[in-house]
Scaffold this active site. Structure first.
Site, PDB file in Angstrom:
ATOM      1  CB  CYS A  48       6.972   7.939   2.014  1.00 33.60           C
ATOM      2  SG  CYS A  48       7.880   7.410   3.493  1.00 33.60           S
ATOM      3  CE  LYS A 100       4.254   4.565   4.277  1.00 32.91           C
ATOM      4  NZ  LYS A 100       5.370   5.276   4.896  1.00 32.91           N
ATOM      5  CG  ASP A 135       3.635   8.333   4.730  1.00 39.96           C
ATOM      6  OD1 ASP A 135       2.679   7.556   4.586  1.00 39.96           O
ATOM      7  OD2 ASP A 135       4.818   7.940   4.781  1.00 39.96           O
TER       8      ASP A 135
END
Length: 215
Positions: A140, A98, A10
């Site tokens: 994350c 996602k 990310d």
């Protein structure tokens, strides 16, 4: 025979300075990733990204920053794009998106364009070990690393190449990751330069929270 992959988590505009959910040090992580990849040998490099369309209660105008968050990483917006300092081509075509219609923190909840999950992709490429870097250490990155370990991959988080939200949540994340069997590598560039195995950072049995991330 072991094979190792790097998972870049990310590294997106909304998670770097100036973004909707900016993490202090996010841009520095983005800038450091490519040099790191170019100076280390991996059998595969993949990237994950938040890629929201309508994730329901994950978005809120009054977020609690635990289960609900301000709007971020919406498909088609600049915030969802990878930070310009990170050349995502290092991940080839292996990019796992996602969270389209629900909350998703772990890269193992994501899928490539053809629907292949991260776990299935790693197994198809005979990967046994994974290193995890990216944003955010306490969200994350943590979720991805714990899922990797639970799936049976030998998992290491390279903390110098992560950025976290807060001291308290980073500290909790480190404990949770260690309890899940994730190995943590701390910040010790000086020692790494002296290490005879020049592709590896020194390993530590425990990591002090003050050493975490690029801030």
């Amino acid at each position: 025979m072991s094979a190792k992959a790097l998972i870049v988590v990310d590294v997106q505009n909304d998670f770097c300075e100036g973004g909707a959910l900016a993490v202090d040090g996010g841009a520095a992580v983005a800038a450091a990733v490519n040099d790191f990849v170019n100076s280390h040998e991996y059998d595969a490099v993949v990237a994950t990204r938040d890629f929201h369309i309508d994730p329901g209660a994950h978005f809120s105008e009054t977020p609690d920053f635990v289960d609900s968050w301000p709007i971020h990483c919406v498909v088609g917006t600049a915030g969802a794009e990878f930070h310009p300092a990170f050349d995502a081509s290092v991940a080839g075509s292996a990019i796992f998106s996602k969270g389209a219609y629900s909350a998703a923190y772990s890269g193992f909840e994501g899928a490539a364009e053809d629907g292949t999950t991260l776990e299935d992709w790693l197994r198809a490429h005979k990967i046994t070990d994974v290193d995890v870097i990216g944003i955010a250490t306490d969200h994350c990155v943590k979720a991805t690393a714990i899922d990797a370990a639970r799936a049976g991959f030998a998992t290491t988080v390279l903390l110098p190449f992560t950025a976290g939200v807060s001291t308290a949540t980073i500290e909790s994340a480190l404990v949770q990751m260690q309890e899940a069997g994730v190995q943590l590598i701390g910040r010790d560039e000086a020692s790494s330069e002296e290490d005879s195995n020049a592709g590896e950072l020194p390993r530590e049995s425990s990591v002090d929270v003050s050493d975490v991330g690029i801030h």
